[in-house]
Design a protein around this motif. Structure first.
Motif, PDB file in Angstrom:
ATOM      1  N   PRO A 633       9.126   5.896   8.857  1.00 40.46           N
ATOM      2  CA  PRO A 633       9.329   4.551   8.299  1.00 40.46           C
ATOM      3  C   PRO A 633      10.778   4.259   7.931  1.00 40.46           C
ATOM      4  O   PRO A 633      11.200   3.095   7.970  1.00 40.46           O
ATOM      5  CB  PRO A 633       8.429   4.555   7.057  1.00 40.46           C
ATOM      6  CG  PRO A 633       7.359   5.546   7.375  1.00 40.46           C
ATOM      7  CD  PRO A 633       8.045   6.630   8.168  1.00 40.46           C
ATOM      8  N   ALA A 634      11.533   5.301   7.586  1.00 45.14           N
ATOM      9  CA  ALA A 634      12.933   5.077   7.230  1.00 45.14           C
ATOM     10  C   ALA A 634      13.753   4.568   8.406  1.00 45.14           C
ATOM     11  O   ALA A 634      14.826   3.984   8.206  1.00 45.14           O
ATOM     12  CB  ALA A 634      13.545   6.368   6.678  1.00 45.14           C
ATOM     13  N   ASP A 635      13.264   4.777   9.622  1.00 47.09           N
ATOM     14  CA  ASP A 635      13.989   4.318  10.813  1.00 47.09           C
ATOM     15  C   ASP A 635      13.592   2.909  11.238  1.00 47.09           C
ATOM     16  O   ASP A 635      14.207   2.346  12.144  1.00 47.09           O
ATOM     17  CB  ASP A 635      13.743   5.275  11.982  1.00 47.09           C
ATOM     18  CG  ASP A 635      14.419   6.617  11.791  1.00 47.09           C
ATOM     19  OD1 ASP A 635      15.448   6.654  11.106  1.00 47.09           O
ATOM     20  OD2 ASP A 635      13.904   7.620  12.313  1.00 47.09           O
ATOM     21  N   ASP A 658       3.522  -1.837  -1.206  1.00 48.64           N
ATOM     22  CA  ASP A 658       2.386  -0.910  -1.056  1.00 48.64           C
ATOM     23  C   ASP A 658       2.617   0.106   0.063  1.00 48.64           C
ATOM     24  O   ASP A 658       1.730   0.908   0.341  1.00 48.64           O
ATOM     25  CB  ASP A 658       1.109  -1.700  -0.762  1.00 48.64           C
ATOM     26  CG  ASP A 658       0.706  -2.610  -1.925  1.00 48.64           C
ATOM     27  OD1 ASP A 658       1.003  -2.249  -3.070  1.00 48.64           O
ATOM     28  OD2 ASP A 658       0.129  -3.681  -1.657  1.00 48.64           O
ATOM     29  N   PHE A 659       3.781   0.047   0.693  1.00 49.75           N
ATOM     30  CA  PHE A 659       4.075   0.950   1.808  1.00 49.75           C
ATOM     31  C   PHE A 659       5.458   1.569   1.608  1.00 49.75           C
ATOM     32  O   PHE A 659       6.434   1.166   2.243  1.00 49.75           O
ATOM     33  CB  PHE A 659       4.010   0.201   3.147  1.00 49.75           C
ATOM     34  CG  PHE A 659       2.627  -0.210   3.525  1.00 49.75           C
ATOM     35  CD1 PHE A 659       1.829   0.623   4.299  1.00 49.75           C
ATOM     36  CD2 PHE A 659       2.110  -1.412   3.083  1.00 49.75           C
ATOM     37  CE1 PHE A 659       0.538   0.246   4.643  1.00 49.75           C
ATOM     38  CE2 PHE A 659       0.823  -1.794   3.424  1.00 49.75           C
ATOM     39  CZ  PHE A 659       0.028  -0.962   4.196  1.00 49.75           C
ATOM     40  N   PRO A 660       5.551   2.541   0.710  1.00 51.93           N
ATOM     41  CA  PRO A 660       6.865   3.158   0.453  1.00 51.93           C
ATOM     42  C   PRO A 660       7.409   3.835   1.693  1.00 51.93           C
ATOM     43  O   PRO A 660       6.668   4.328   2.541  1.00 51.93           O
ATOM     44  CB  PRO A 660       6.558   4.172  -0.648  1.00 51.93           C
ATOM     45  CG  PRO A 660       5.086   4.415  -0.578  1.00 51.93           C
ATOM     46  CD  PRO A 660       4.482   3.140  -0.091  1.00 51.93           C
ATOM     47  N   GLY A 661       8.726   3.834   1.798  1.00 54.08           N
ATOM     48  CA  GLY A 661       9.393   4.453   2.948  1.00 54.08           C
ATOM     49  C   GLY A 661       9.978   3.434   3.888  1.00 54.08           C
ATOM     50  O   GLY A 661      10.953   3.714   4.588  1.00 54.08           O
ATOM     51  N   PHE A 662       9.386   2.223   3.944  1.00 56.18           N
ATOM     52  CA  PHE A 662       9.925   1.156   4.787  1.00 56.18           C
ATOM     53  C   PHE A 662      11.014   0.401   4.027  1.00 56.18           C
ATOM     54  O   PHE A 662      10.883   0.124   2.835  1.00 56.18           O
ATOM     55  CB  PHE A 662       8.820   0.166   5.189  1.00 56.18           C
ATOM     56  CG  PHE A 662       7.823   0.708   6.165  1.00 56.18           C
ATOM     57  CD1 PHE A 662       8.094   0.707   7.524  1.00 56.18           C
ATOM     58  CD2 PHE A 662       6.603   1.215   5.732  1.00 56.18           C
ATOM     59  CE1 PHE A 662       7.173   1.196   8.437  1.00 56.18           C
ATOM     60  CE2 PHE A 662       5.673   1.700   6.625  1.00 56.18           C
ATOM     61  CZ  PHE A 662       5.968   1.695   7.991  1.00 56.18           C
ATOM     62  N   ASP A 663      12.087   0.062   4.735  1.00 53.55           N
ATOM     63  CA  ASP A 663      13.170  -0.733   4.164  1.00 53.55           C
ATOM     64  C   ASP A 663      12.832  -2.208   4.363  1.00 53.55           C
ATOM     65  O   ASP A 663      12.688  -2.668   5.494  1.00 53.55           O
ATOM     66  CB  ASP A 663      14.485  -0.394   4.868  1.00 53.55           C
ATOM     67  CG  ASP A 663      15.695  -1.063   4.220  1.00 53.55           C
ATOM     68  OD1 ASP A 663      15.510  -2.069   3.506  1.00 53.55           O
ATOM     69  OD2 ASP A 663      16.828  -0.588   4.443  1.00 53.55           O
ATOM     70  N   PRO A 664      12.723  -3.002   3.290  1.00 54.03           N
ATOM     71  CA  PRO A 664      12.299  -4.401   3.447  1.00 54.03           C
ATOM     72  C   PRO A 664      13.391  -5.332   3.949  1.00 54.03           C
ATOM     73  O   PRO A 664      13.106  -6.511   4.226  1.00 54.03           O
ATOM     74  CB  PRO A 664      11.891  -4.787   2.021  1.00 54.03           C
ATOM     75  CG  PRO A 664      12.739  -3.922   1.143  1.00 54.03           C
ATOM     76  CD  PRO A 664      12.869  -2.615   1.884  1.00 54.03           C
TER      77      PRO A 664
END
Length: 860
Positions: A633-635, A658-664
């Protein structure tokens, strides 16, 4: 061993040819490429020993890498750039893992995967096949991204030799059943098919209905007399009973006591984080770029280890005379075996890879060679393949070191081998292993390091971190994943399948369109959400199509510059390996263009998906789950076309809590509203893809979210308007913009340099303007104020507009807006101090009762 002078005049296959009657016939120079040896294998007597593969015969690293690279260049010429972008390269374990990777380097645009005999916990095989003549037959394919093999582009299969064709046919048969495609390319150093086997490949291609090409460095045949297998086995048994000098170091000579030789020097290489150690789980062009940037520093680490001063009596002293250079001086005359005592000779350094780990050691060896090291660098690897060693200049395998397996292999403990290392006069050996293989067995008294120490003055152990794919599923309640694979063209959308994968469900057969007036009334009355139906697709008039083409011609270079700027900003600041996720559908053409820029400018093959986000309902949670299962998700970098007042920016940030790891943070082509940090421009100008609907977006509708159509485990939906193919300009739009990439490259470099040093904190200027306009015009609902040329165009195409506000003096960028407004009987009001080119207004008091001069309903 006999001297290298003898080897210069004797073919290294003559010993086998004389005793077994085996003949090698073919292209001029074939004997320079190949020697012969005897296998310790009941299935095949002879072994073709390549002099450029880097497996059994130490060779200059540049020669090994260039052999594969040049073959890849020939494949690139055969397929063309467009097909290379869609291709996947697969190499065979263990001997061709490095060769296949080098072929992928030569192609330049293709990801790489090699088969493996090492299973990895938690990684499900995507395929497998058998290599019938090998001593270890089972191959696994373990790509991190299950989509890697699912495309329809060419599959390039690389092996060191192409003989019977059984291995290739087994592979194609297995993969074609799962992932059918139209074209395969087989690549080998040598094509050694017999006359009986020459037609098998063509016949097989016809059977499966695909094209199969063959690219090889040289071709020939091996003449095998009757009974050669039995004669070969008897010859091996004879020499194994009475070991030759070449076998002595492996089986009868004790390892030197530790006190007699110095220990090894350990190097923890500064391997770039996140870059795989090879192609076992896939290796992309983005990985290649990061590795190549890190190679000089890692070569310097190895050079530094080789310059350590060893003060033990009789030991070798290594001195560094220039940065990155290597000088080895023998402090005791006569300490080295002839001919290595010749005055002024360069010291000899071997970089030794480990079984399937061939590419990383090869590139390190090339980098050491390129660094100007004052040494004669050679490269080879260890192997699990048992071969008889005979110390004769007419035999390809002169010596054999035997040591226990040290990488927890799939087939249990056993012997492993290093050929032509003992007695070769290497002053230092750099053993390169991955961290999985850095085990107690490696360091045991009979392990590889000890075996090497018995035959060289200095041993360096360089460790590469083993790459194991991780499951980056988001935190929260676990749920079984039953999500389908992304939809791709041509079955869904007019885009090429590699351009974008749609994380949507196909609702093409569902009647979803409603008249614009009915939709507007239902939306404003609260009776329905805008995402529960679709507007009737606007079919542009001939005049409007001409306007679109004129706008595209005028703005294509401007768009190309913004595409390059936003893409290079992402690569510089966010991640060197982005997974582009465009917000369907306005973001999709931008995501495709960013992907194309990354290919054009950096040789990167970026994954790209399209997902649905709905104002007031959030982003498709199942699409996020799918992304988290298949990528880090970090990518993930979310992509959109432009910002208006920033509503979607806020919506995405809220949904991702609700979805940690993704950059908004969204990356957009144009940010006139000042809502994001990552953008191509903050000017509000016409992006021609906003002028049309599906016919500039791959023939895909806007997304649909309706409870009776989208269940808890479904992706949001959309329609594919196949019937509009005659009006489709999606590819034309992309190609027109991409044609300007070259001319804007220098401007992009300047833009990115300026942006990286600028304060790009979002100002939300657009939001303030929208609030002011909402109150000033008595609307009192910011959702009915659509700022910017893109949003205004949407209002005119999809909603029932009330009024258009145009910035005084706005020029050709608004020609299409004025034309649409005229066609719909909507007034255009010029105003001052507008931060956008224009703003579209939807009146909150819409009813169906009144109509304008054109018969359309208007606001009351």
């Amino acid at each position: 061993m006999t001297t290298r002078g003898e080897e210069d005049v004797v073919w290294s296959g003559s010993w086998v040819a004389k005793r077994l009657g085996v003949g090698l016939v073919g292209d001029e120079g074939l004997r320079e490429l190949l020697g012969l040896a005897l296998r310790r294998n009941p299935k095949r007597a002879h072994l073709l020993v390549s002099n450029v593969l880097g497996k059994h015969v130490p060779q200059r690293p540049a020669v090994v890498w260039r052999a594969g690279y040049d073959l890849g260049s020939r494949v690139r010429d055969l397929l063309g750039a467009d097909e290379c972008r869609r291709a996947v390269v697969v190499g065979y374990a263990e001997t061709a893992t490095g060769l296949g990777h080098s072929v992928a380097d030569g192609i330049g645009l293709a990801p790489y995967l090699h088969s493996t005999r090492r299973p990895v916990d938690g990684v499900a095989p995507a395929g497998g096949f058998e290599e019938s003549h090998s001593h270890a037959t089972s191959h696994l394919l373990l790509p991190q991204d299950p989509e890697l093999l699912a495309g329809t582009g060419p599959l390039v299969l690389v092996d060191d030799e192409f003989s019977t064709g059984n291995t290739v046919l087994n592979t194609i048969r297995d993969l074609h059943e799962r992932y059918p495609r139209e074209r395969y390319v087989v690549v080998a150093l040598v094509d050694m098919r017999s006359a009986a086997d020459l037609g098998r490949l063509d016949a097989f291609a016809k059977e499966i209905g695909a094209r199969v090409d063959l690219v090889a460095m040289a071709s020939g045949t091996v003449d095998l007399p009757d009974g050669v297998l039995e004669k070969g086995q008897a010859l091996v048994a004879h020499h194994e009973r009475k070991p030759s000098a070449g076998n002595l170091p492996a089986v009868t000579v004790a390892v030197a006591e530790p006190a007699a030789r110095p220990g090894h020097t350990r190097v923890e290489l500064a391997w770039p984080a996140g870059v795989p150690d090879g192609g076992r789980h896939g290796f992309t062009p983005a990985h290649r770029a990061r590795l190549e940037a890190a190679l000089p520093a890692m070569a310097a680490q190895i050079a530094e280890a080789l310059t350590l001063l060893d003060t033990q009596p009789g030991a070798l002293t290594l001195l560094d005379t220039q940065p990155g250079a290597l000088t080895l001086l023998d402090t005791q005359p006569g300490a080295l075996t002839a001919p290595d005592t010749q005055p002024g000779r360069l010291p000899r350094v071997l970089v030794l890879g480990n079984e399937e780990l061939m590419y990383a050691p090869l590139r390190l060896a090339v980098a050491l060679e390129d660094a100007g090291a004052a040494a004669e660098v050679r490269y080879s690897t260890t192997t699990r393949s048992p071969v008889l060693a005979v110390d004769d200049p007419g035999y390809a395998i002169r010596t054999r070191l035997v040591f226990p397996a040290h990488d927890d292999p799939a087939d249990g403990p056993g012997e492993r081998y290093a050929y032509n290392v003992a007695g070769a006069g290497f002053d230092a050996v750099v053993a390169v292993v991955d961290s999985t293989a850095d085990t107690p067995e490696l360091h045991a008294p009979d392990g590889l390091l000890a075996r090497l120490a018995a035959h060289t003055r200095h041993v360096v152990l360089a460790v590469v971190p083993s790459y194991v794919p991780e499951n980056h599923a988001p935190e929260g309640p676990e749920r079984p994943s039953m999500l389908p694979q992304p939809l791709r063209g041509p079955a869904f959308s007019s885009y090429a399948p590699e351009e974008v994968g749609w994380l949507l469900q196909d609702l093409s057969d569902v009647e979803l369109e409603a008249p614009t007036e009915e939709r507007e009334e239902a939306i404003q009355s609260g009776g329905a959400h805008y995402a529960e139906s679709l507007p009737v697709e606007y079919q542009p008039s001939e005049q409007y199509q001409q306007l679109f083409q004129a706008a595209l011609t005028a703005s294509a270079a401007r768009i190309a510059r913004a595409v390059g700027t936003v893409t290079d900003t992402v690569l510089a600041e966010r991640t060197p390996r982005p997974v582009l996720v465009s917000l369907a559908r306005a973001g999709t053409p931008v995501g495709v263009l960013m992907r194309r820029w990354a290919q054009y400018r950096h040789g990167l093959e970026l994954p790209h998906y399209a997902v649905s986000i709905v104002r007031g309902r959030g982003i498709d949670a199942n699409a996020l789950r799918w992304l988290a299962e298949h990528h880090d998700p970090a990518d993930v970098v979310f992509v959109d076309g432009w910002t208006g007042k920033g509503a979607i920016t806020r919506e995405l940030a809220e949904a991702l809590r609700d979805f940690p790891g993704f950059d908004p943070e969204i990356a957009v082509l144009a940010d006139p509203g000042g809502c994001v940090r990552t953008y191509g421009t903050r000017e509000d100008f016409l992006i021609p893809s906003a002028c049309l609907n599906s016919t500039v977006s791959g023939l895909i509708s806007r997304t649909v979210l309706r409870a009776d159509l989208v269940g808890a485990d479904d992706f949001h939906g959309a329609k594919f308007y196949r019937e509009l193919a005659g009006s489709d300009v999606s590819g034309h739009f992309l190609d027109t913009v991409a044609a300007h990439f070259d001319e804007v490259a220098s401007a992009v470099d300047a833009d990115v340099k300026e942006l990286l040093s600028a304060d790009r904190t979002p100002t939300w200027e657009g939001w303030g303007a929208v609030e002011r306009i909402s109150e000033e015009y008595g609307i009192h609902d910011v959702n009915l104020v659509k700022p910017g040329v893109g949003e205004t165009t949407r209002v005119l195409l999809r909603r029932v507009p009330w009024k258009i506000l145009a910035s005084r003096g706005a020029g050709a960028d608004l020609d299409h807006v004025r034309l649409l407004a005229e066609q719909r009987g909507v007034p255009v009001e010029e105003v001052d101090e507008l931060p956008y080119s224009c703003v579209g207004l939807i009146h909150p008091k819409y009813t169906r009762g009144a109509t304008g001069a054109d018969g359309r309903a208007v606001a009351q």
